[in-house]
Scaffold this motif. Sequence first.
Motif, PDB file in Angstrom:
ATOM      1  N   ARG B 244      43.664 -55.494  31.577  1.00  0.00           N
ATOM      2  CA  ARG B 244      44.332 -54.190  31.575  1.00  0.00           C
ATOM      3  C   ARG B 244      43.449 -53.058  31.044  1.00  0.00           C
ATOM      4  NH1 ARG B 244      46.995 -56.750  26.934  1.00  0.00           N
ATOM      5  NH2 ARG B 244      46.735 -55.479  25.060  1.00  0.00           N
ATOM      6  N   CYS B 245      42.256 -53.400  30.557  1.00  0.00           N
ATOM      7  CA  CYS B 245      41.352 -52.377  29.992  1.00  0.00           C
ATOM      8  C   CYS B 245      41.011 -51.330  31.047  1.00  0.00           C
ATOM      9  CB  CYS B 245      40.091 -53.056  29.488  1.00  0.00           C
ATOM     10  SG  CYS B 245      38.782 -51.906  29.026  1.00  0.00           S
ATOM     11  N   LEU B 246      40.964 -50.053  30.617  1.00  0.00           N
ATOM     12  CA  LEU B 246      40.701 -48.969  31.554  1.00  0.00           C
ATOM     13  C   LEU B 246      39.238 -48.552  31.558  1.00  0.00           C
ATOM     14  CD1 LEU B 246      43.784 -46.792  30.543  1.00  0.00           C
ATOM     15  CD2 LEU B 246      43.597 -48.196  32.595  1.00  0.00           C
ATOM     16  N   GLY B 247      38.473 -49.124  30.647  1.00  0.00           N
ATOM     17  CA  GLY B 247      37.047 -48.809  30.609  1.00  0.00           C
ATOM     18  C   GLY B 247      36.743 -47.411  30.110  1.00  0.00           C
ATOM     19  N   CYS B 248      37.512 -46.950  29.141  1.00  0.00           N
ATOM     20  CA  CYS B 248      37.250 -45.617  28.595  1.00  0.00           C
ATOM     21  C   CYS B 248      36.426 -45.747  27.322  1.00  0.00           C
ATOM     22  CB  CYS B 248      38.554 -44.881  28.327  1.00  0.00           C
ATOM     23  SG  CYS B 248      39.563 -45.611  27.026  1.00  0.00           S
ATOM     24  N   GLY B 249      36.302 -44.664  26.586  1.00  0.00           N
ATOM     25  CA  GLY B 249      35.477 -44.731  25.381  1.00  0.00           C
ATOM     26  C   GLY B 249      36.300 -44.580  24.119  1.00  0.00           C
ATOM     27  N   ALA B 250      37.614 -44.666  24.222  1.00  0.00           N
ATOM     28  CA  ALA B 250      38.447 -44.410  23.046  1.00  0.00           C
ATOM     29  C   ALA B 250      38.135 -45.409  21.938  1.00  0.00           C
ATOM     30  CB  ALA B 250      39.928 -44.457  23.420  1.00  0.00           C
ATOM     31  N   CYS B 251      38.062 -46.693  22.282  1.00  0.00           N
ATOM     32  CA  CYS B 251      37.855 -47.708  21.238  1.00  0.00           C
ATOM     33  C   CYS B 251      36.532 -47.508  20.518  1.00  0.00           C
ATOM     34  CB  CYS B 251      37.946 -49.109  21.834  1.00  0.00           C
ATOM     35  SG  CYS B 251      36.988 -49.352  23.335  1.00  0.00           S
ATOM     36  N   THR B 252      35.469 -47.243  21.254  1.00  0.00           N
ATOM     37  CA  THR B 252      34.164 -47.120  20.601  1.00  0.00           C
ATOM     38  C   THR B 252      34.010 -45.789  19.876  1.00  0.00           C
ATOM     39  OG1 THR B 252      33.354 -46.422  22.727  1.00  0.00           O
ATOM     40  CG2 THR B 252      32.931 -48.682  22.132  1.00  0.00           C
ATOM     41  N   CYS B 281      29.566 -48.780  25.016  1.00  0.00           N
ATOM     42  CA  CYS B 281      29.283 -49.948  25.859  1.00  0.00           C
ATOM     43  C   CYS B 281      30.430 -50.245  26.813  1.00  0.00           C
ATOM     44  CB  CYS B 281      28.974 -51.165  24.996  1.00  0.00           C
ATOM     45  SG  CYS B 281      30.309 -51.636  23.897  1.00  0.00           S
ATOM     46  N   MET B 282      31.575 -49.553  26.634  1.00  0.00           N
ATOM     47  CA  MET B 282      32.684 -49.767  27.551  1.00  0.00           C
ATOM     48  C   MET B 282      32.546 -48.903  28.807  1.00  0.00           C
ATOM     49  SD  MET B 282      34.261 -52.131  26.046  1.00  0.00           S
ATOM     50  CE  MET B 282      35.899 -52.366  26.692  1.00  0.00           C
ATOM     51  N   PHE B 283      31.592 -47.981  28.796  1.00  0.00           N
ATOM     52  CA  PHE B 283      31.365 -47.150  29.985  1.00  0.00           C
ATOM     53  C   PHE B 283      30.467 -47.884  30.977  1.00  0.00           C
ATOM     54  CE2 PHE B 283      31.700 -43.018  27.305  1.00  0.00           C
ATOM     55  CZ  PHE B 283      33.053 -42.960  27.518  1.00  0.00           C
ATOM     56  N   ASN B 305      30.624 -57.560  25.487  1.00  0.00           N
ATOM     57  CA  ASN B 305      29.570 -56.955  24.673  1.00  0.00           C
ATOM     58  C   ASN B 305      30.133 -56.271  23.432  1.00  0.00           C
ATOM     59  OD1 ASN B 305      26.677 -55.987  24.356  1.00  0.00           O
ATOM     60  ND2 ASN B 305      27.878 -54.107  24.175  1.00  0.00           N
ATOM     61  N   ARG B 306      31.217 -55.519  23.615  1.00  0.00           N
ATOM     62  CA  ARG B 306      31.766 -54.787  22.463  1.00  0.00           C
ATOM     63  C   ARG B 306      32.176 -55.761  21.364  1.00  0.00           C
ATOM     64  NH1 ARG B 306      36.898 -52.452  20.594  1.00  0.00           N
ATOM     65  NH2 ARG B 306      38.066 -52.888  22.484  1.00  0.00           N
ATOM     66  N   ILE B 307      32.902 -56.777  21.754  1.00  0.00           N
ATOM     67  CA  ILE B 307      33.393 -57.709  20.748  1.00  0.00           C
ATOM     68  C   ILE B 307      32.252 -58.620  20.264  1.00  0.00           C
ATOM     69  CG2 ILE B 307      35.023 -59.599  20.351  1.00  0.00           C
ATOM     70  CD1 ILE B 307      36.996 -58.060  22.099  1.00  0.00           C
ATOM     71  N   GLY B 333      44.302 -46.533  19.024  1.00  0.00           N
ATOM     72  CA  GLY B 333      43.846 -45.463  19.901  1.00  0.00           C
ATOM     73  C   GLY B 333      43.748 -45.873  21.361  1.00  0.00           C
ATOM     74  N   CYS B 334      43.804 -47.151  21.610  1.00  0.00           N
ATOM     75  CA  CYS B 334      43.623 -47.631  22.988  1.00  0.00           C
ATOM     76  C   CYS B 334      44.844 -47.291  23.838  1.00  0.00           C
ATOM     77  CB  CYS B 334      43.404 -49.136  22.990  1.00  0.00           C
ATOM     78  SG  CYS B 334      43.401 -49.861  24.646  1.00  0.00           S
ATOM     79  N   PRO B 335      44.632 -46.683  25.006  1.00  0.00           N
ATOM     80  CA  PRO B 335      45.782 -46.328  25.845  1.00  0.00           C
ATOM     81  C   PRO B 335      46.570 -47.537  26.347  1.00  0.00           C
ATOM     82  CG  PRO B 335      43.696 -45.805  26.959  1.00  0.00           C
ATOM     83  CD  PRO B 335      43.361 -46.211  25.563  1.00  0.00           C
ATOM     84  N   VAL B 336      45.973 -48.731  26.288  1.00  0.00           N
ATOM     85  CA  VAL B 336      46.729 -49.908  26.711  1.00  0.00           C
ATOM     86  C   VAL B 336      46.802 -50.941  25.581  1.00  0.00           C
ATOM     87  CG1 VAL B 336      46.391 -49.630  29.196  1.00  0.00           C
ATOM     88  CG2 VAL B 336      44.650 -50.817  27.867  1.00  0.00           C
ATOM     89  N   SER B 337      46.668 -50.470  24.347  1.00  0.00           N
ATOM     90  CA  SER B 337      46.848 -51.298  23.144  1.00  0.00           C
ATOM     91  C   SER B 337      46.089 -52.624  23.182  1.00  0.00           C
ATOM     92  CB  SER B 337      48.333 -51.581  22.894  1.00  0.00           C
ATOM     93  OG  SER B 337      49.086 -50.402  22.973  1.00  0.00           O
ATOM     94  N   MET B 338      44.824 -52.584  23.482  1.00  0.00           N
ATOM     95  CA  MET B 338      44.024 -53.808  23.449  1.00  0.00           C
ATOM     96  C   MET B 338      43.792 -54.195  21.991  1.00  0.00           C
ATOM     97  SD  MET B 338      42.715 -54.751  26.604  1.00  0.00           S
ATOM     98  CE  MET B 338      40.989 -55.120  26.461  1.00  0.00           C
ATOM     99  N   GLU B 339      44.072 -55.456  21.673  1.00  0.00           N
ATOM    100  CA  GLU B 339      43.974 -55.884  20.277  1.00  0.00           C
ATOM    101  C   GLU B 339      42.733 -56.731  20.039  1.00  0.00           C
ATOM    102  OE1 GLU B 339      47.813 -57.056  18.333  1.00  0.00           O
ATOM    103  OE2 GLU B 339      48.518 -56.699  20.383  1.00  0.00           O
TER     104      GLU B 339
HETATM  105  S1  SF4 Z   1      40.181 -47.977  24.434  1.00  0.00           S
HETATM  106 FE1  SF4 Z   1      41.269 -49.706  25.358  1.00  0.00          FE
HETATM  107  S2  SF4 Z   1      41.318 -49.189  27.556  1.00  0.00           S
HETATM  108 FE2  SF4 Z   1      39.737 -47.890  26.644  1.00  0.00          FE
HETATM  109  S3  SF4 Z   1      37.841 -49.118  26.914  1.00  0.00           S
HETATM  110 FE3  SF4 Z   1      38.665 -49.584  24.857  1.00  0.00          FE
HETATM  111  S4  SF4 Z   1      39.847 -51.426  25.165  1.00  0.00           S
HETATM  112 FE4  SF4 Z   1      39.549 -50.540  27.207  1.00  0.00          FE
END
Ligand code: SF4
Lengths: 150, 353, 317
Positions: B244-252, B281-283, B305-307, B333-339
């Motif tokens: 479900r990850c959207l590949g944005c930069g919010a988490c990093t 690295c999520m971009f 990579n991030r984890i 902060g993740c728009p899809v609540s990735m834990e």
């Molecule tokens: S903030 Fe959430 S949706 Fe965006 S890249 Fe990180 S894990 Fe994926």
Amino acid sequence: MSVVEGKELRIVGFLCNWCSYGGADTAGVSRFKQPTDLRIIRVPCSGRVDPLFVVKALINGADGVLVSGCHPRDCHYSDGNYYARRRLEMLKRFLPFVGIDARRFHYTWVSASEGQRWQQTVTEFTTLIHELGPTPAFPQDQTVLKEVRA
Amino acid sequence: MKTSAYLKKGKEKDLIDALDTKARLQGHVIVPCLDGDTVTFKPAEPGCTPCFSRPAVSPPKGVIYPQSETLFSFKFKKDPEDARRTLIDLNDAIEAPDTIIFGARPCDARGIAIIDRAFSQTDTPDPYYLARREKTTIITLTCPEPSTGCFCTRVGCGPAEKSDSDVMMTEIEDGYLFEALTDKGQAILKNPVLEDGTAHEARAKEVQGAAHERMVKEVGETDTRPVDPELFHSQAFWEKAAERCLGCGACTYLCPTCYCFNITDEQVVDKGERIRSWDACMFHHFTLEASGHNPRAAKALRLKNRIGHKFVYYGEKYDGIIACSGCGRCIRGCPVSMEISSIVAALKEGTKT
Amino acid sequence: MNIEKLKEIVRTVLPSVDVVIGYKKGLDALHPVPCFVTSPDEIDALVLNPACTHNLAAYLPSLKKKTAVVVKGCESRTVVQLVQEGLIKRENVVVIGVPCQGVLSARKVLNAINHQPVVEAAFENDAVIVKTRKAETRLALNDVASDKCLTCQYPTPVLSDHLAGEQVESKVDEQAAYQDIRQFDAQSLEERRAYWLKEFDRCIRCYACRNACPMCVCRESCIAETRDPHWMSQKATLNEKMMFHMIHAIHLAGRCTECGECERACPMGIPVAKLKKKINMEMKELFGYEPGISIDDKPPMYTFKVEEEKIEEHKIR
Ligand code: SF4
Ligand code: SF4
Ligand code: SF4
Ligand code: SF4
């Protein structure tokens, strides 16, 4: 020499190759007196003018932006200016929403033979921009906005 | 020499103002402030509303490691002696004013300690980062209560963790106790707005202990188990986890420990600058090569990579240390609540998510 | 929002598709998450309530599979718009529509409960009861609904192959659909400028708004990031942040289906959907066009009329 009094401002003009650029040329060849604030960027067609060209110029310090193409029905590519008209009208209505004065952006149609009309357009637009003065800058530094918070 | 000091509740602003006049240039005391309903670290200016009751959405790492900075700027000019030659005016001065971060959380301070290693324990220590790091004092607040997503005690940090701060500030009934933990911290305690704190030390210790206990009860003790290597390298595991990850930069960009950057040159006619800016690295662009090939084209690989960087690779380089402070920001902060916490738990368990 | 009905539909649909996208329990009661159902034993994990806010249609363009997707009214418009623009094929999607009474804004709920961690939440017809460690609070749905829901014209999906529930009528008349935008427009130019500068100042250019937007289809080639073409720098300055938002808004002109995802996704709480709604208002006024209503329409920026009834030539003053 500028015909408008005061310090020269930055006005960007996007002119289509086939009509308005020719119109500007006609005005020049006929030695019509014109203000010198305008910086012309020649584009193949007004349909090539991405509304974001205008936005980028306005955000980064242009005091005015003028777009000019062939009159409707006269487009060299038959319908580029029809698309331009829709996009630029959308932009004109959108700009004030984010606090940009819509008067700083004007779009119009000038043909290659309308040297007089070109001279009038540039003079009137430049005069208006001088009345409005320099555009309020969008801060380019990273610090928190004193201006807004005060 | 004072080792602790006390401040009555309601006087927070007085102290912030007093510190602000001390900082070499005003506007360099950075405080979590309300901006609309978002809490972010900002210079303490008149009119800003400090907010300590919940963690800021973004960490204060930008104070030391800004989202973008000009490494140097240049301008070409004609040589007055010889018109055929061009000279270059170079400005590579590093600006590093005295700065105080007031009201960081222990996970924020831990984040900075994690970034420190990357910029200092290398053959080419980073002068830009280190100059600001040197000038920054960190005043950390004992976390009054856990927020959704917090899991600090599981990664060896904690709501009253002191090891990464200069001053620890603990809220007790009618005020705050300030403890100096370093020399920079000592200097802060000399501020005349602060009273003697000896009488409150015992109570603060209790509060800190209770905060820690509570967190452990909620999320558990430090989890020292290594990740299951087979699972860690399983494509299927990451594909499921990243679904479900959207590949944005919010988490990093919200993470207090992420430190990857990009360097780009910008030039307009005769002047330009070299910019260093955060990268993530999520971009997709992060690993895009000049040839057009992208070794990490799939989001599953990017999540790995991030984890992996935080829980495997960083530790391989630096003494087994985990590069996550458990702040929970990437989760909230993740728009899809990735834990990240449950993904790591699954990796350690060796089970599928 | 009828979960039993939904599960029943998913059960019948699943054999004919590769994946069904719905919602399952997530971080807490306010944050269910998208889930991808591929086998019948996953169906029972599905949830459906006013906290299910994500626009699941956003996953459609990148999924190269036959997909069934759960959508509410605004999100069904997204499916229509995607088909209309040829970004997905109608025959590759099964649309499971959910008539909608409005969804929560998690941000508004958290503000109302002082940002206490949520332990549990129960949903009633027009209210949500939120339990924290300290208190139980009853909040009227209207007070904590997403902004988009307060002016929603299409609560019942405009396109669906299956409908999980009874039709719902819009509670807002058409005249009021853009009242928020008109109100904003009533401010002075300086006020509007100050408003946006203050909001954009917080932007961290994380692009969550862009990536969550189902109609942002450039993905890897977004001009906010590419070096070729080189539209902007990577500086975190206000002019660049502003430029990024102008790119998003203008590229959505006549395409935004007002799902509000951009705004919901933003971790910094920047009301970016407002920008697109303003353009939509103008699109409606100029061309009588609303995005995502009919598959056979054409987005107004992709077409023209020789005589435009509503566009008059501008005088310089
Ligand atoms: S903030 Fe959430 S949706 Fe965006 S890249 Fe990180 S894990 Fe994926
Ligand atoms: S990875 Fe997530 S939880 Fe860990 S420090 Fe970064 S933001 Fe916090
Ligand atoms: S711009 Fe925002 S409201 Fe419009 S379709 Fe994209 S995410 Fe939805
Ligand atoms: S999600 Fe918010 S912070 Fe991130 S780029 Fe969009 S507006 Fe900026």
